[in-house]
Design a protein around this motif. Sequence first.
Motif, PDB file in Angstrom:
ATOM      1  N   THR A 153      42.740  15.395  29.658  1.00  0.00           N
ATOM      2  CA  THR A 153      43.503  14.215  29.271  1.00  0.00           C
ATOM      3  C   THR A 153      44.758  14.639  28.506  1.00  0.00           C
ATOM      4  N   LEU A 154      45.668  13.685  28.333  1.00  0.00           N
ATOM      5  CA  LEU A 154      46.876  13.983  27.562  1.00  0.00           C
ATOM      6  C   LEU A 154      46.526  14.451  26.160  1.00  0.00           C
ATOM      7  N   LYS A 155      45.543  13.809  25.532  1.00  0.00           N
ATOM      8  CA  LYS A 155      45.161  14.206  24.177  1.00  0.00           C
ATOM      9  C   LYS A 155      44.735  15.668  24.135  1.00  0.00           C
ATOM     10  N   SER A 156      43.950  16.102  25.124  1.00  0.00           N
ATOM     11  CA  SER A 156      43.516  17.500  25.170  1.00  0.00           C
ATOM     12  C   SER A 156      44.691  18.436  25.429  1.00  0.00           C
ATOM     13  N   LEU A 157      45.585  18.039  26.340  1.00  0.00           N
ATOM     14  CA  LEU A 157      46.739  18.880  26.660  1.00  0.00           C
ATOM     15  C   LEU A 157      47.616  19.094  25.429  1.00  0.00           C
ATOM     16  N   LEU A 158      47.807  18.033  24.669  1.00  0.00           N
ATOM     17  CA  LEU A 158      48.671  18.147  23.484  1.00  0.00           C
ATOM     18  C   LEU A 158      47.977  18.852  22.325  1.00  0.00           C
ATOM     19  N   ASN A 159      46.672  19.033  22.419  1.00  0.00           N
ATOM     20  CA  ASN A 159      45.934  19.772  21.390  1.00  0.00           C
ATOM     21  C   ASN A 159      46.084  21.267  21.654  1.00  0.00           C
TER      22      ASN A 159
END
Length: 229
Positions: A174-180
């Motif tokens: 997900t975007l949240k994981s990618l940005l982490n």
Amino acid sequence: MQFVEYSDTSDLNAQFAQRVAGLLANAIETKGQASLVVSGGRTPLPFFKALSNADIDWSKVAITLADERWVEQSSDASNTALVLQNLIQNKASKATFVELKTSEDSAFGAEASVSANLNSLSFPIDVLILGMGEDGHTASLFPCSEQIDQGLSSDKVCLAVQPTTAPHERMSLTLKSLLNSEQIFVHLVGESKKVVLDKALAGDDVKEMPIRAILKQDSTPVDVIWAAK
């Protein structure tokens, strides 16, 4: 966002591999381990081969994909096969590979098991390398998919996706994981990708071009790595 242009792909692959290896080595020195998330396709294959020969402690590196098609490794569409055959070779053969494809028949029944697999990674991701499609998708966050809103907003680690403009079910971070991540790279080759990049930078609608959600945020450093040919 930083834009880094190279004279050609040979120069890009050599220097990019050196930079990524340095970031992984620093993470190992600091934390005792490192995580690398890569993307599939044909563009990164020469880069994978260059990186696989980097002289770092690969036994302390965990590697996974930003997304994967829900196909067997024997399929020409398998990004897992590309990574195993081109990156987890040579000195990098000692790295640990964390699979996104599991034994479930459908990606839509596998989110829990894939999330469990991803728990073996050290977050934040030390190095994330993304590509970009002609439609502005990245990972498997497709503007055409019914799952795009969830992919951009969910707290889940990963999400099953069915694009309408491309074959196969997918599993995507997900975007949240990618940005982490500590450092994001967007790896592009060719004039056509530069045109898509310029279009992405000229607008703000992330659902129209999900790559904008990566390029137009200020929580994680992003370098766009590009060569015309």
